[in-house]
Design an enzyme around this catalytic site. Structure first.
Site, PDB file in Angstrom:
ATOM      1  CD1 TRP A 130      -2.674   1.621   0.480  1.00 42.44           C
ATOM      2  CD2 TRP A 130      -2.107   1.796   2.640  1.00 42.44           C
ATOM      3  NE1 TRP A 130      -3.435   2.622   1.021  1.00 42.44           N
ATOM      4  CE2 TRP A 130      -3.107   2.758   2.355  1.00 42.44           C
ATOM      5  CE3 TRP A 130      -1.599   1.719   3.941  1.00 42.44           C
ATOM      6  CZ2 TRP A 130      -3.606   3.623   3.319  1.00 42.44           C
ATOM      7  CZ3 TRP A 130      -2.093   2.575   4.892  1.00 42.44           C
ATOM      8  CH2 TRP A 130      -3.089   3.511   4.582  1.00 42.44           C
ATOM      9  CG  ASP A 211      -1.659  -2.208   7.624  1.00 41.70           C
ATOM     10  OD1 ASP A 211      -2.727  -2.256   8.258  1.00 41.70           O
ATOM     11  OD2 ASP A 211      -1.492  -1.451   6.650  1.00 41.70           O
ATOM     12  CE  LYS A 246     -10.132  -1.251   4.286  1.00 38.74           C
ATOM     13  NZ  LYS A 246      -9.188  -0.282   4.890  1.00 38.74           N
TER      14      LYS A 246
END
Length: 406
Positions: A130, A211, A246
């Protein structure tokens, strides 16, 4: 490694708040913190705010500051969700957790703490990853390097190259990992590969930083925790930044957490102080609303069961979309092997699209993807699979897709 951390005496203003709240004396008065109190000694909820909440059917609750570390009950449910309710690291208070502004906030706070305490350390981030990972750690003052991760020819993790690189990294280097559902490739390490990596991390005395943004979207809520639980059981000191954007759908509420897993309770207490110091320097304290929602759901047996079923439904939908895209691509181009798609997990996949192909998808077919070719399966609909597969094959010819990985 975290024994280097010094105890934090606390912010002279915000540290008064939990002490005041825990003071049992009825005559207590708080003249320290910059909050407006009414004659009853509480932060008033304005009638205009009360009426607005009532029209939305929301409960009227305390709207004053949270402590720098965030809501206590929220931090507890985060630890239990990540490590398991009976985990040894929780029982022995080796884990210190704070509430953060999403997973991104957790990464930022963790980066600041590490750079403050390990100013000469360098950071290693997987390639690809990312994009914001580089910005966050470079912005904290680190020199950022890349370690090989993706085997483009086969659509999987290049574990041999990854292991070789990390085996030569300097001690006390910070190494960022995706706990599951790798972004952008969808390619994850297997359990045996994580076990082998833990050996390397321990031998090299590295500082792992996870992460963890997609818990529940890979193999399941508990199954996706394999890497962090195995590392905790191995006695490794590390960090985890997790997000509920999410799996709770609370994107705009910015609900996340940062956890330090330490060697003992005294280390964990110092780590909490270091995190609070970084929070004070960044945003002082986190918001209440989203944390209250998550805590309420996870502490209620029926609501937790409902949430678990909903996350599983989302995971299964992603899996069926992945299977559907694989089938459609394979049928339209049987000479190619798309089986790597079924080995990837989570919201994303790589199928070898380059910048020119992505632009052609957008211009000719109104299919949008980012420039590195990452496809977000969560944006796909079952009735659009054939259309998307046809477009991918068309923009990829005459060169086979599997040659586009290289």
């Amino acid at each position: 490694m975290f024994k280097l951390f010094r105890a934090y005496s606390g912010d002279p203003i915000l540290s008064l708040l939990p002490r005041f709240q825990n003071d049992p004396r009825p005559e207590k008065i708080n003249l320290g913190i910059g909050l407006y109190f009414d004659e009853t000694g509480v932060v008033p909820i304005l009638d205009s705010v009360r009426q607005m909440l009532a029209t939305r059917g929301e409960p009227v609750v305390d709207l004053s500051y949270l402590p720098m570390a965030g809501d206590t009950a929220y931090r507890q449910v985060v630890q239990e969700l990540l490590f398991g309710q009976t985990a040894e690291c929780i029982q022995n208070r080796r884990v210190s957790t704070i509430q953060t502004l999403g997973g991104t906030g957790g990464l930022k706070v963790g980066a600041d703490v590490l750079h403050h305490n390990f100013p000469t350390a360098e950071v290693w981030i997987c390639d690809p990853t990312w994009d914001n990972h580089v910005s966050i750690f470079a912005g904290a003052g680190f020199q950022v390097h890349r370690y090989p991760y993706f085997d483009a020819a086969n659509g999987c993790v290049d574990f041999a190259a990854l292991s070789e690189t990390l085996s030569g990294v300097s001690p006390h280097s910070v190494v960022l990992f995706h706990a599951c559902c790798h972004n952008p490739t969808g390619a994850d390490l297997s359990h045996p590969q994580w076990d082998a990596l833990i050996e390397i991390i321990g031998a090299q005395r590295l500082i792992p930083f996870f992460d963890f943004a997609y818990q529940g979207f890979g193999q399941g809520l508990d199954e996706d925790c394999y890497a962090i639980r195995a590392m905790a059981n191995a006695g490794i000191s590390f960090l985890v930044a997790n997000s509920f954007s999410k799996n709770f759908g609370l994107y705009g509420e910015r609900c996340g957490a940062l956890s330090f897993v330490c060697q003992d309770a005294s280390e964990a207490e110092c780590a909490r102080g270091q995190m609070e110091l970084a929070v004070r320097q960044n945003y002082s304290s986190p918001p209440r609303h989203g944390a209250r929602i998550i805590t309420g759901v996870l502490k209620d047996a029926l609501l937790r069961k409902c949430w678990t079923q909903e996350v599983e439904a989302m995971r299964l939908r992603l899996a069926t979309l992945r299977q559907g895209l694989y089938t459609a691509l394979q049928q339209r181009s049987p000479e190619q092997d798309f089986s790597y798609l079924l080995k990837q997990a989570g919201m994303f996949c790589f199928i070898g699209l380059n910048q020119a192909m992505v632009e052609e998808l957008r211009e000719r077919f109104a299919i949008y993807a980012i420039g590195n070719g990452r496809l977000c399966l969560a944006g796909l609909r079952h009735n659009a699979i054939e259309y998307v597969a046809k477009a991918i094959i068309e923009v990829s010819r005459p060169s086979p897709l599997n040659q586009k990985f290289a």
